[in-house]
Design an enzyme around this catalytic site. Structure first.
Site, PDB file in Angstrom:
ATOM      1  N   GLY A  65      -5.393 -11.181   6.885  1.00 38.53           N
ATOM      2  CA  GLY A  65      -5.425 -12.215   5.854  1.00 38.53           C
ATOM      3  C   GLY A  65      -4.040 -12.443   5.253  1.00 38.53           C
ATOM      4  CD  GLN A  77     -12.588 -10.088  -1.022  1.00 39.30           C
ATOM      5  OE1 GLN A  77     -13.772  -9.904  -0.735  1.00 39.30           O
ATOM      6  NE2 GLN A  77     -11.675  -9.132  -0.887  1.00 39.30           N
ATOM      7  N   GLY A  99     -10.696 -10.438   9.173  1.00 39.47           N
ATOM      8  CA  GLY A  99     -11.833  -9.832   9.845  1.00 39.47           C
ATOM      9  C   GLY A  99     -12.479  -8.685   9.087  1.00 39.47           C
ATOM     10  CG  HIS A 100     -10.210  -5.661   6.679  1.00 42.86           C
ATOM     11  ND1 HIS A 100     -10.290  -4.902   5.538  1.00 42.86           N
ATOM     12  CD2 HIS A 100      -9.143  -6.457   6.524  1.00 42.86           C
ATOM     13  CE1 HIS A 100      -9.281  -5.235   4.729  1.00 42.86           C
ATOM     14  NE2 HIS A 100      -8.577  -6.172   5.307  1.00 42.86           N
ATOM     15  CB  CYS A 129      -2.724   5.858 -12.835  1.00 43.45           C
ATOM     16  SG  CYS A 129      -1.804   6.760 -14.082  1.00 43.45           S
TER      17      CYS A 129
HETATM   18  C1  LIG Z   1      -8.360 -12.423  -1.673  1.00 42.67           C
HETATM   19  C2  LIG Z   1      -7.604 -11.623  -0.650  1.00 42.67           C
HETATM   20  N1  LIG Z   1      -6.598 -12.203   0.007  1.00 42.67           N
HETATM   21  C3  LIG Z   1      -5.897 -11.559   0.957  1.00 42.67           C
HETATM   22  C4  LIG Z   1      -6.194 -10.252   1.282  1.00 42.67           C
HETATM   23  C5  LIG Z   1      -5.413  -9.561   2.349  1.00 42.67           C
HETATM   24  O1  LIG Z   1      -6.145  -9.445   3.528  1.00 42.67           O
HETATM   25  P1  LIG Z   1      -5.707  -8.394   4.645  1.00 42.67           P
HETATM   26  O2  LIG Z   1      -6.049  -7.029   4.134  1.00 42.67           O
HETATM   27  O3  LIG Z   1      -6.466  -8.774   5.863  1.00 42.67           O
HETATM   28  O4  LIG Z   1      -4.234  -8.579   4.829  1.00 42.67           O
HETATM   29  C6  LIG Z   1      -7.233  -9.594   0.609  1.00 42.67           C
HETATM   30  C7  LIG Z   1      -7.537  -8.176   0.867  1.00 42.67           C
HETATM   31  O5  LIG Z   1      -7.940  -7.448  -0.014  1.00 42.67           O
HETATM   32  C8  LIG Z   1      -7.960 -10.306  -0.374  1.00 42.67           C
HETATM   33  O6  LIG Z   1      -8.976  -9.742  -1.044  1.00 42.67           O
END
Ligand SMILES: Cc1ncc(COP(=O)(O)O)c(C=O)c1O
Length: 406
Positions: free
Chosen positions: A71, A178, A199-200, A324
């Site tokens: 992402g 998301q 994907g994850h 933290c």
């Molecule tokens: C809203 C959002 N954008 C981008 C990302 C980044 O995605 P990736 O972990 O595949 O790089 C995340 C991951 O937590 C996310 O929640």
């Protein structure tokens, strides 16, 4: 006890159906999809099928999908593309609640001479669309607004935002990492130019993502090299994970209404139960305009990291809205943007569910959480009667100076 996983906005378990489809690509089907021989051809067809599945799930055409490594890369590519394609336009608009995958790129561009308008949000995390409209200028290269917030689950009205951008001829990117797999999407009607997914977050493995690029939207590759992805993203494709992504999108799209109904009911029971059984607890984000799987709750006078540790001891896994780091406890930028008060912001916990959570798991959380919070409050220097104003000492065990007001 089997650990209970309530951290699906961080990452998800790979679905068995998804794993089943990707495994042959990790063993027998090892050709390079760009090769001309039969090994390549077999794998090339799998790649094409995965692209069709992703496109079908999103309501776009396969040529509009570019596979990436995650992402973050998809977000970086979209922002980079819009800026590189519009060298004369030096203005960007985004929000204060974006994921760092957008936030840090916008900050980077700001340091390199771009002018960024940072839209704030109200106490429920919503944007003022008139403010967005007013912020657009003749030299605005791109608006980037996330589809759904990863911490609170708040969903943004992308169709309305797209109308506003279109009226002014401004490109629009959305970080839908998301949203994809959790909300029905139809890109043929949505009107965004770029959309990032990962994907994850939807039961495919880590290390694969995609960027939707609307046909006709300007595009400049971010990763340079070979001609893969029709010259839009160099590097031999991660075919096994792309096949997995295709299957995961297909699975999500096929069952989205029924899963959302089930997951929302579990989430609502969890949320209601926690808010009713634990005093001085509050919901962060919008109560309705929200992903069906997410609830972010603050427990006054206690610190999120400590809550997580005690939860983990009991096998309950979730996330906090603070980190933290280097001796100071900084509430998340999202909760700060919502103006969540200091004594609440530090004690925020995000529960994010998936199709694999059960009612029995929710019951366990509801049984254990009141005791955890009561135990921590008994030790808290900020418990009732010992409250500190914003700017007082940090509630974290590090006893660093407080961050109130920031
Ligand atoms: C809203 C959002 N954008 C981008 C990302 C980044 O995605 P990736 O972990 O595949 O790089 C995340 C991951 O937590 C996310 O929640």
């Amino acid at each position: 006890m089997k650990p209970l996983y309530f951290d699906n906005n961080a990452t998800t378990r790979v679905a068995p159906e998804v794993l089943e489809e990707m495994l042959p690509v990790l063993s027998d089907l090892y050709g390079n999809p760009s090769s001309m021989h039969r090994f390549g051809g077999q794998v090339g067809r799998l790649l094409a099928r995965a692209r069709e599945r992703v496109a079908a799930g999103l309501g776009c055409s396969p040529e509009e999908i570019v596979f990436t490594s995650c992402g973050t890369e998809s977000d970086n590519t979209a922002l980079h593309s819009a800026v590189a394609a519009n060298p004369g336009k030096k203005h960007l608009v985004t929000t204060r609640v974006e994921h760092p995958a957008v936030l840090n790129v916008a900050q980077h561009l700001e340091k390199r001479g771009h002018d960024v308008t940072w839209l704030g949000v109200d106490a429920q995390g919503l944007l003022d669309l008139d403010e967005l409209r007013r912020s657009l200028r003749d030299d605005t290269a791109l608006v980037s607004v996330m589809f759904a917030n990863n911490e609170t689950g708040t969903v943004y009205p992308l169709a309305d935002i797209a109308d506003i951008c279109r009226e002014r001829g401004v490109l629009l990117h959305t970080d839908a990492v998301q949203a994809v797999g959790k909300l029905p999407l139809d890109l043929s009607a949505l009107g965004v130019d770029y959309l990032a997914l990962s994907g994850h977050k939807l039961h495919a493995p880590k290390g694969v993502g995609a960027l939707y690029v609307r046909r006709g939207a300007p595009f400049r590759p971010f990763v340079l090299g070979g001609h893969q992805e029709r010259g839009r993203r160099a590097g031999t494709e991660n075919v096994a994970s792309i096949v997995a992504l295709g299957r995961a999108v297909e699975l999500a799209a096929a069952n989205i209404d029924e899963e959302n109904t089930r997951v929302r009911a579990l989430r609502d029971r969890l949320e209601r139960g926690l808010l009713e059984s634990i005093p001085d607890a509050r919901l962060n984000g919008h109560p309705d305009r929200r992903l069906p799987n997410t609830t972010n709750i603050s427990f006054k006078y206690v610190e999120g990291e400590a809550i997580l540790l005690l939860m983990d001891e009991l096998g309950i896994c979730a996330s906090s809205g603070s980190a933290c780091t280097s001796g100071s406890l900084e509430p998340s930028h999202v909760l700060r943007a919502l103006g969540v008060p200091f004594t609440f912001a530090h004690g925020s916990i995000r529960f994010s569910l998936s199709r694999y959570n059960t009612g029995a798991e929710v019951d366990t959380v509801l049984r254990e959480m009141p005791g955890i919070i009561a135990r921590l409050r008994a030790m808290s220097p900020f418990r009732e009667g010992a409250d500190a104003p914003d700017g007082g000492a940090c509630a974290c065990s590090c006893s660093a100076p407080g961050k109130g007001g920031r």
